[in-house]
Design an enzyme around this catalytic site. Structure first.
Site, PDB file in Angstrom:
ATOM      1  N   GLU A 120       0.827  -1.200   0.000  1.00 23.87           N
ATOM      2  CA  GLU A 120       0.000   0.000   0.000  1.00 23.87           C
ATOM      3  C   GLU A 120       0.860   1.247   0.000  1.00 23.87           C
ATOM      4  O   GLU A 120       1.979   1.246   0.503  1.00 23.87           O
ATOM      5  CB  GLU A 120      -0.904   0.005   1.242  1.00 23.87           C
ATOM      6  N   CYS A 133       3.510   8.408   1.130  1.00 24.73           N
ATOM      7  CA  CYS A 133       4.065   7.447   2.092  1.00 24.73           C
ATOM      8  C   CYS A 133       4.204   6.125   1.345  1.00 24.73           C
ATOM      9  O   CYS A 133       3.209   5.567   0.872  1.00 24.73           O
ATOM     10  CB  CYS A 133       3.105   7.330   3.274  1.00 24.73           C
ATOM     11  N   CYS A 140       6.945  -7.277   6.469  1.00 20.29           N
ATOM     12  CA  CYS A 140       8.077  -6.736   7.229  1.00 20.29           C
ATOM     13  C   CYS A 140       8.561  -7.813   8.186  1.00 20.29           C
ATOM     14  O   CYS A 140       7.752  -8.548   8.753  1.00 20.29           O
ATOM     15  CB  CYS A 140       7.654  -5.492   8.020  1.00 20.29           C
ATOM     16  N   CYS A 144       7.466  -5.819  15.156  1.00 24.65           N
ATOM     17  CA  CYS A 144       7.059  -4.938  16.256  1.00 24.65           C
ATOM     18  C   CYS A 144       5.598  -5.278  16.608  1.00 24.65           C
ATOM     19  O   CYS A 144       4.734  -5.275  15.730  1.00 24.65           O
ATOM     20  CB  CYS A 144       7.190  -3.468  15.851  1.00 24.65           C
ATOM     21  N   CYS A 147       2.412  -3.096  15.507  1.00 23.43           N
ATOM     22  CA  CYS A 147       2.293  -2.665  14.107  1.00 23.43           C
ATOM     23  C   CYS A 147       1.593  -3.745  13.294  1.00 23.43           C
ATOM     24  O   CYS A 147       1.945  -4.923  13.382  1.00 23.43           O
ATOM     25  CB  CYS A 147       3.694  -2.398  13.551  1.00 23.43           C
ATOM     26  N   CYS A 375      -0.113   5.454  10.054  1.00 29.14           N
ATOM     27  CA  CYS A 375       1.104   4.706  10.362  1.00 29.14           C
ATOM     28  C   CYS A 375       0.807   3.418  11.087  1.00 29.14           C
ATOM     29  O   CYS A 375       0.092   3.391  12.074  1.00 29.14           O
ATOM     30  CB  CYS A 375       2.016   5.526  11.273  1.00 29.14           C
TER      31      CYS A 375
HETATM   32  N1  SAH Z   1      10.038   0.087   9.510  1.00 30.78           N
HETATM   33  C1  SAH Z   1      10.076   1.530   9.555  1.00 30.78           C
HETATM   34  C2  SAH Z   1       8.871   2.160   8.887  1.00 30.78           C
HETATM   35  C3  SAH Z   1       7.623   1.715   9.562  1.00 30.78           C
HETATM   36  S1  SAH Z   1       6.156   2.686   9.608  1.00 30.78           S
HETATM   37  C4  SAH Z   1      10.146   1.968  10.992  1.00 30.78           C
HETATM   38  O1  SAH Z   1       9.898   1.159  11.866  1.00 30.78           O
HETATM   39  O2  SAH Z   1      10.474   3.115  11.244  1.00 30.78           O
HETATM   40  C5  SAH Z   1       6.498   4.232  10.255  1.00 30.78           C
HETATM   41  C6  SAH Z   1       6.210   4.448  11.728  1.00 30.78           C
HETATM   42  O3  SAH Z   1       4.915   3.998  12.156  1.00 30.78           O
HETATM   43  C7  SAH Z   1       7.219   3.742  12.621  1.00 30.78           C
HETATM   44  O4  SAH Z   1       7.671   4.671  13.569  1.00 30.78           O
HETATM   45  C8  SAH Z   1       6.364   2.692  13.278  1.00 30.78           C
HETATM   46  O5  SAH Z   1       6.897   2.271  14.502  1.00 30.78           O
HETATM   47  C9  SAH Z   1       5.064   3.417  13.426  1.00 30.78           C
HETATM   48  N2  SAH Z   1       3.936   2.561  13.745  1.00 30.78           N
HETATM   49  C10 SAH Z   1       3.805   1.244  13.514  1.00 30.78           C
HETATM   50  N3  SAH Z   1       2.620   0.795  13.978  1.00 30.78           N
HETATM   51  C11 SAH Z   1       1.982   1.857  14.499  1.00 30.78           C
HETATM   52  C12 SAH Z   1       0.708   2.046  15.094  1.00 30.78           C
HETATM   53  N4  SAH Z   1      -0.136   1.031  15.233  1.00 30.78           N
HETATM   54  N5  SAH Z   1       0.382   3.278  15.493  1.00 30.78           N
HETATM   55  C13 SAH Z   1       1.219   4.317  15.325  1.00 30.78           C
HETATM   56  N6  SAH Z   1       2.431   4.207  14.760  1.00 30.78           N
HETATM   57  C14 SAH Z   1       2.812   2.992  14.352  1.00 30.78           C
END
Ligand code: SAH
Length: 382
Positions: A120, A133, A140, A144, A147, A375
């Protein structure tokens, strides 16, 4: 050459693929001009017995005129057009669905890649800028737990062209006036879609180069408008520091202490908070770009006032040179997840404590959350 038809595979066997180009027999995404430098584009055409100078025309159609219909490439001889397009502009992805929010100024597209993988991207138009974005991997591997993308594991890395195409698609929508506010341009790109960009380092750097290369070699964007967000792969942050492309680095910290960060960002068991923050600080020192610390606010998990104090101390221990700012992201809640969004009063107190330590702090808006485009919500699990 023989005219005998290929033997039909016996029932129950899979026909052999025609192209073996990866050790595990996996087919690579089609090669596209966005994967190549301008010299490589020219060489590729010549290898195929096509005139090399046509590479520049194709590049102009793709990056400058944002044309995607070969019929409109009328400066290419009709007889050669399909060969030229097949050589350098093969289709990379098809949109399966587009969802809109914020009166059409936020648009999420679900893409199907050549092998069926789904990713996406999100286009967000603001009064003064437009941001795409992008995803850098299908799935991935960073796992985490808060996420959505992290729950499904890694399917595969995306190619440079597959990453660039998401931006070009956004640029086409803007240029064609498909987003309310009149025709416009894409000014910013954030690698905050699906995937860990620094785990797909070469393709991501290639994409960044294509974004900043002047037209028609690339889109001619400013590196300042590009943000690479990472969980903190320390050796890759150090490598990025030496590339000489001053993109903004965003570090997904989410906790100032190893005990909690080991749980929230599992790669922390390999690279500690101290090592990770130090690599980010070195990045800021070398590039003179202010690093952004991402911190998703999770109720009762990482939002305590004492953690704000600790975060402020960790960041300030590298000096008050203004090398960093904190971006708090109200957690986007994933259905069925044990992680929930912090209360407003706890977020306010968190901001207050950081600012009292002199750390500039902003709270990110959560655009697109109702279309699961915010995000961490991009899951694309159909
Ligand atoms: N792998 C990269 C890009 C990921 S997405 C990274 O981790 O930085 C970008 C941001 O969204 C990251 O900071 C990630 O931790 C955050 N993110 C992931 N899940 C989320 C959620 N459920 N709510 C808010 N931010 C989230």
């Amino acid at each position: 050459m023989s005219d005998t038809p290929a033997p039909t595979p016996a029932a129950g066997t899979t026909p052999l693929p025609l192209v073996f180009d990866e050790p595990r027999g996996r087919k690579k995404p089609p090669r596209h001009l966005a994967d190549l430098t301008s010299a490589e584009r020219k060489a590729l055409l010549e290898e195929q017995g096509l005139p090399g100078f046509r590479a520049k025309q194709l590049s102009t159609h793709y990056f400058a005129r944002l044309v995607d219909d070969p019929e409109q490439m009328t400066d290419l001889p009709a007889a050669q057009r399909s060969d030229l397009v097949a050589a350098l502009l093969p289709p990379l992805m098809t949109p399966l669905r587009t969802l809109e929010a914020d009166k059409g100024t936020t648009r999420k597209t679900l893409w199907k890649l050549f092998d069926g993988a789904l990713v996406e991207s999100v286009l967000m138009r603001y009064p003064d800028r437009a941001t795409v974005c992008v995803s850098s991997q299908a799935g991935c591997g960073m796992a985490c737990p808060f996420c959505a993308t992290g729950q499904g594991g890694l399917q595969r890395n995306m190619s440079t062209a597959e990453i660039v195409e998401q931006v070009v698609a956004g640029a086409r929508s803007m240029a064609r006036g498909e987003v309310p506010g009149g025709p416009g341009r894409v000014s910013n790109v954030v690698f905050m879609g699906m995937g860990e960009p620094l785990a797909n380092y070469n393709a991501v750097i290639g994409a960044v180069r294509r974004l900043v290369d002047p037209a028609p070699d690339g889109l001619g964007m400013s590196a300042r408008g590009i943000t690479v967000s990472t969980v903190g792969l320390v050796p890759r942050i150090r490598q990025l520091t030496t590339e000489g492309i001053p993109v903004t680095l965003a570090l997904s910290l989410h906790a100032p202490d190893d005990e909690l960060r080991n749980e929230l960002v599992p790669i922390n068991t390999r690279f500690s908070v101290a090592e990770t923050v130090e690599a980010a600080w070195d990045y800021a020192q070398t590039t003179k770009r202010r690093v952004s610390i991402e911190y998703a606010m999770m109720r009762g998990i990482n939002d305590q006032a004492w953690r704000a104090d600790l975060l402020g101390e960790v960041l300030r221990s590298y000096g008050d040179w203004g090398w960093v700012h904190v971006n708090l992201i109200p957690l986007n809640e994933i259905q069925g997840s044990r992680f929930t969004r912090s209360r407003d009063e706890d977020m306010d107190e968190f901001v207050r404590r950081l600012e009292s330590k002199g750390v500039p702090t902003t709270v990110r808006d959560t655009r697109g959350s109702e279309i699961d485009a915010a995000c961490g919500q991009l899951a694309a699990l159909e």
